[in-house]
Design an enzyme around this catalytic site. Structure first.
Site, PDB file in Angstrom:
ATOM      1  N   GLY A   4       0.824  -1.199   0.000  1.00 53.10           N
ATOM      2  CA  GLY A   4       0.000   0.000   0.000  1.00 53.10           C
ATOM      3  C   GLY A   4       0.854   1.244   0.000  1.00 53.10           C
ATOM      4  O   GLY A   4       2.084   1.197  -0.006  1.00 53.10           O
ATOM      5  N   GLU A   5       0.183   2.362   0.014  1.00 55.80           N
ATOM      6  CA  GLU A   5       0.840   3.654  -0.142  1.00 55.80           C
ATOM      7  C   GLU A   5       1.011   4.304   1.226  1.00 55.80           C
ATOM      8  O   GLU A   5       0.044   4.505   1.956  1.00 55.80           O
ATOM      9  CB  GLU A   5      -0.011   4.525  -1.065  1.00 55.80           C
ATOM     10  CG  GLU A   5       0.739   5.635  -1.687  1.00 55.80           C
ATOM     11  CD  GLU A   5       0.120   6.102  -2.993  1.00 55.80           C
ATOM     12  OE1 GLU A   5       0.690   7.025  -3.576  1.00 55.80           O
ATOM     13  OE2 GLU A   5      -0.918   5.570  -3.422  1.00 55.80           O
TER      14      GLU A   5
END
Length: 151
Positions: A4-5
């Site tokens: 994920g970011e």
């Protein structure tokens, strides 16, 4: 939680798990990481990867990142993706014997679509490929007798 970011342009390669018990999440303290796509590359984490189970095996496929962003961030370049090209990926990872391994490749680099599990298969629906081009295809991933079948 599969990758994920962390902030715009910076991904994590961590995979964290939790179990819901008595209406509370119990987080596993062991944090796993995806291996690099190849020995000569660093794993910069993924955003928009497809994920799900086939034959009781967790699969992670595709996604996108900015190769080199982790190295820039570690050097205190906090806009780590600046001047880097976004890359969409084809690798398919499987959690086999509690180890992440690259077990195949998608027909095209792909990410940001929808994953649906049905029976023993994962259906990767839509998404985007290189340079953000939208696709309207469906790719099926199925593990059968420890062999990955891609349709």
């Amino acid at each position: 939680m599969i990758n994920g970011e962390l902030k715009p342009g910076l991904r994590t390669s961590e995979i964290q798990t939790a179990i819901l018990e008595n209406n509370q999440l119990q987080w596993n303290t062991t944090v796993q990481k995806l291996p690099p796509p190849s020995p000569e590359q660093q794993q910069d984490g993924l955003a928009g990867a497809f994920a799900g189970y086939s034959a009781h095996t967790l699969l992670v496929a595709g996604g996108a990142n900015f190769p080199g962003s982790q190295a820039k961030y570690s050097q205190k370049h906090y806009f780590a993706h600046q001047d880097l090209d976004k890359k969409w990926h084809k690798e398919i990872y499987g959690l086999i014997d509690n180890q992440w391994k690259v077990i195949g490749e998608l027909p095209i680099p792909l990410g940001y679509g929808i994953t649906i599990e049905h029976g023993n298969s994962l259906y990767l629906i839509g998404g985007e490929t290189t340079k953000g081009e939208a696709v309207n295809s469906v790719i099926t991933l199925t593990l059968k007798d420890k062999e990955l079948i891609i349709n």
